[in-house]
Design an enzyme around this catalytic site. Structure first.
Site, PDB file in Angstrom:
ATOM      1  N   THR A 158       0.879  -1.184   0.000  1.00  0.00           N
ATOM      2  CA  THR A 158       0.000   0.000   0.000  1.00  0.00           C
ATOM      3  C   THR A 158       0.914   1.231   0.000  1.00  0.00           C
ATOM      4  OG1 THR A 158      -0.234  -0.189   2.409  1.00  0.00           O
ATOM      5  CG2 THR A 158      -1.987  -1.103   1.059  1.00  0.00           C
ATOM      6  N   LYS A 184       3.885  -7.060   3.678  1.00  0.00           N
ATOM      7  CA  LYS A 184       3.633  -5.637   3.478  1.00  0.00           C
ATOM      8  C   LYS A 184       3.389  -5.029   4.859  1.00  0.00           C
ATOM      9  CE  LYS A 184       0.298  -3.497   3.258  1.00  0.00           C
ATOM     10  NZ  LYS A 184      -0.394  -2.561   4.215  1.00  0.00           N
ATOM     11  N   THR A 195       1.333  -7.854  12.592  1.00  0.00           N
ATOM     12  CA  THR A 195       0.788  -6.513  12.405  1.00  0.00           C
ATOM     13  C   THR A 195       0.951  -6.031  10.968  1.00  0.00           C
ATOM     14  OG1 THR A 195       2.903  -5.882  13.340  1.00  0.00           O
ATOM     15  CG2 THR A 195       0.986  -5.692  14.739  1.00  0.00           C
ATOM     16  N   GLU A 281       5.843   4.066   7.509  1.00  0.00           N
ATOM     17  CA  GLU A 281       5.412   5.253   6.765  1.00  0.00           C
ATOM     18  C   GLU A 281       6.294   6.452   7.108  1.00  0.00           C
ATOM     19  OE1 GLU A 281       0.759   4.339   5.753  1.00  0.00           O
ATOM     20  OE2 GLU A 281       1.226   5.368   7.612  1.00  0.00           O
ATOM     21  N   ASN A 403      -0.264  10.479   6.312  1.00  0.00           N
ATOM     22  CA  ASN A 403      -1.471  10.117   7.051  1.00  0.00           C
ATOM     23  C   ASN A 403      -2.472  11.236   7.221  1.00  0.00           C
ATOM     24  OD1 ASN A 403      -1.249   7.270   7.686  1.00  0.00           O
ATOM     25  ND2 ASN A 403       0.716   7.920   8.551  1.00  0.00           N
ATOM     26  N   THR A 408      -8.278  10.721   1.228  1.00  0.00           N
ATOM     27  CA  THR A 408      -8.826  11.658   0.243  1.00  0.00           C
ATOM     28  C   THR A 408      -7.950  11.751  -0.998  1.00  0.00           C
ATOM     29  OG1 THR A 408      -7.776  13.302   1.638  1.00  0.00           O
ATOM     30  CG2 THR A 408     -10.151  13.066   1.793  1.00  0.00           C
TER      31      THR A 408
END
Lengths: 408, 408
Positions: A158, A184, A195, A281, A403, A408
């Site tokens: 992702t 991933k 996780t 991230e 994040n 959106t």
């Protein structure tokens, strides 16, 4: 860890173990045109085991996979990214079952030979037209080639920046056995069960209960010891499949080569877990926290996780700031027994705290060290014999950027 | 909360309650020339109570203040910012005692009539020359004037952007009694005891044990329900002092106006706690999470704290993203009983989830609402009668910027 009983296979993948093939493609769930549907297939019913998220809110595919795994066997796993199929109610459950059935039909399998996994946005119904269309095209992509494994590993990502895969070879009964994994991760990563999504393949012949037990044991010290942001996903799942094609005598804890196999298996889990943490991230580095001298291993784990999970520690790591005050503050709030007067802290080899007192150190050296892409923090409590290691990453502008506008 | 039994005194401060004066100045601990030393003084021995951090690693001033408070009375509190005097060993303890003695000497008090608090960087010895020089100049600054209270509230700030103070008036025995508080917060803020420095004054006459009990009770639902970053400081301290100058009959839980007084007292605590959350490091907004329908109040608190502490929820709030999937994922991992099928979520008045199923909502409306400076999240579990509210803030680029280079 210097003397492994296993060999790392460079360039190895989930199709290196005999009996496995894989594939992936873009079916239309991701807007950027990247792969979003993948499959791993075993030529025979594989002994299979899984661990799942501990989150009480669980995505629809988890229930379906649990059902498929009830008999401890799998022939295939189908995975989509771009949509988690979580909080999607009865329609979501129906969709997960339809994914399973469609793949089973295409491959000529029984539905309960197929596991289903999803990752992505929560709360939106799957675009089943895209998924079912993709599943029709998938069998043609399934090969036992590195390129096909690559298509699969791309299909499960992702916000991940890099693919995560590891493959090792272990001798069992004098026969080379391979163990591989792909994973991933990236966000919603916190040590509480597997996780993320991770898939392991091995050609070892292994008792299914032994595989399940090993998977749980490996998870405790690897996937459950990483954190990116403290959030536990609704979709986490780790599935392992063993084809038995290596031809060894069936593995179980009584087998003379069990420890060697377990070591290789855990190495794959740890490597994938570290890769997930390093590719958290927005992360710019892997941070490894080892706690020694705790009252128990469990206590050491809790403290290591608290330190690695501290936003202040993580921000300091981003800034290459040797701010050990935040580390000891995290140690002190972990809810575990600590003697406030006997704590040592090292950053790499640089001692910054001894007996809970600051030690003068060369700030330039520390800055140089902390700017590296891997930072180790060692905390010695001198309070017992428990040790544990946890892995995480730094907290960066990019984590916030990613994040603040994911949906959106 | 519409019909208060108390009145908010606009422009009131910690010197509004009769018997209290305050002051502050720059002694040289902060490099930016801002105030870094402050004091609150009571004309008479005040009934005093305190709560402290639950962190096992505690700064030197906490031990000194505990000692001073052993008899339940205080005449003064001296506070420095810019240096936490934590992890500073025996020298740190000696320094905290010297701060106490120096202030006592300047004001003609016994040392154990003085409490000491510090906030700032961990692990560096106090510049005692600066502190002791400042203490000599402090008495001349101590006045019962709004300007002096302002000097004090400035002196306790670190990365805070705004001062935090609240004052209310309550009728007790038909006499107006005032209750005031000042606080600092910003980083290392997490709900586990008073998570900052806060100072309350009141001219009420109150039994010391009743004051201590009220302080604990108020803390549970106010200061302990805020989080900025999940980190609990080594220095947190909340001190309340009551001069008795209002002339009411001594307050205790049996007094007919006890509830009115307690309501005003808790209002001050809640207001300070909210102000700390709103001014969290880098924050652009206050986020209020209310959980209803949990199996108990304690369970509701744990869930509310988990939601407000989620980095993903906080990032979404920064991005004004109505990402309720992250909210329900946080609810599910709180470790508390939840029925996965009966969860409702509202953002302000906008229903986004009902019975754990997405509800279509106007994204533009939601964006507009989430862009505001205060966002409320309401989670109804329909699983019991427990309710609780927690406060926090968004996770922003500025949080990372502030904390990536705080020490250097």
């Amino acid at each position: 860890m210097e003397n492994h009983t296993f060999t790392v296979i460079e360039g190895g993948s989930i199709v290196t173990p005999q009996g496995f093939s894989a594939g992936g493609l873009h079916c239309g769930l991701k807007k950027n045109g990247r792969n979003d549907l993948g499959v791993i297939v075993c030529e025979v019913p594989a002994a299979a085991a899984a661990v799942y998220t501990t989150n009480l809110i669980q995505a629809a595919p988890l229930a379906v996979t649990r059902e498929s795994l009830a008999n401890g066997q799998l022939r295939a796993v189908v995975v989509n990214s771009g949509n988690a199929n979580a909080c999607t109610g009865e329609q979501g459950e129906r969709d997960a079952y339809r994914m399973r059935e469609a793949l089973a039909q295409e491959l000529g399998l029984a539905p309960d030979e197929v596991a289903v996994a999803s990752t992505g946005v929560i709360g939106e119904l799957l675009n089943m037209e895209a998924v079912l269309g993709g599943i029709k095209l998938l069998p043609a992509q399934v090969q036992r080639e590195a390129g096909s494994a690559e298509q699969f590993t791309q299909a499960i990502l992702t916000t991940d920046l890099v693919k995560k895969e590891i493959c090792v070879s272990v001798e069992v009964d004098g026969i080379p056995v391979t163990i591989a994994g792909a994973a991933k991760g990236s966000g919603m990563i916190h040590p509480n069960m597997a996780t993320m999504l991770a898939f392991m393949t091995t050609d070892a012949d292994i008792d299914q209960p032994a595989l399940q037990q090993l998977l749980r044991q490996a998870t405790d010290t690897t996937f459950n010891m990483i954190t990116v942001d403290g959030d536990t996903s609704t979709n986490d799942m780790l599935v392992a499949m063993a084809s038995g094609f290596a031809g060894n005598r069936k593995l179980n804890p009584g087998h003379p080569d069990w420890n060697a196999f377990a070591e290789g298996f855990i190495y794959v889990c740890r490597g994938l877990a570290q890769a997930i943490a390093r590719d958290g991230e927005g992360a710019t580095k892997l941070v490894e926290v080892t706690v020694n001298g705790a009252v128990s291993e469990q206590s050491a784990r809790a403290i290591a996780k608290t330190v690695i999970g501290s936003s202040l520690v993580k921000s300091a790591m981003f800034g290459a700031d040797a701010n050990w005050g935040r580390i000891i503050a995290a140690v002190g709030r972990a809810g575990e027994p600590v003697n406030p007067n006997t704590v040592d802290i090292r950053l790499g080899e640089i001692v910054v705290l001894q007996g809970s007192r600051p030690v003068a150190f060369d700030e330039d050296n520390a800055l140089e060290y902390l700017k590296g892409d891997t930072v180790t923090v060692t905390v010695d409590l001198h309070h017992g014999k428990g040790s544990a290691t946890a892995w995480g990453c730094d907290l960066t502008y990019d984590y916030v950027r990613i994040n603040a506008a994911y949906r959106t």
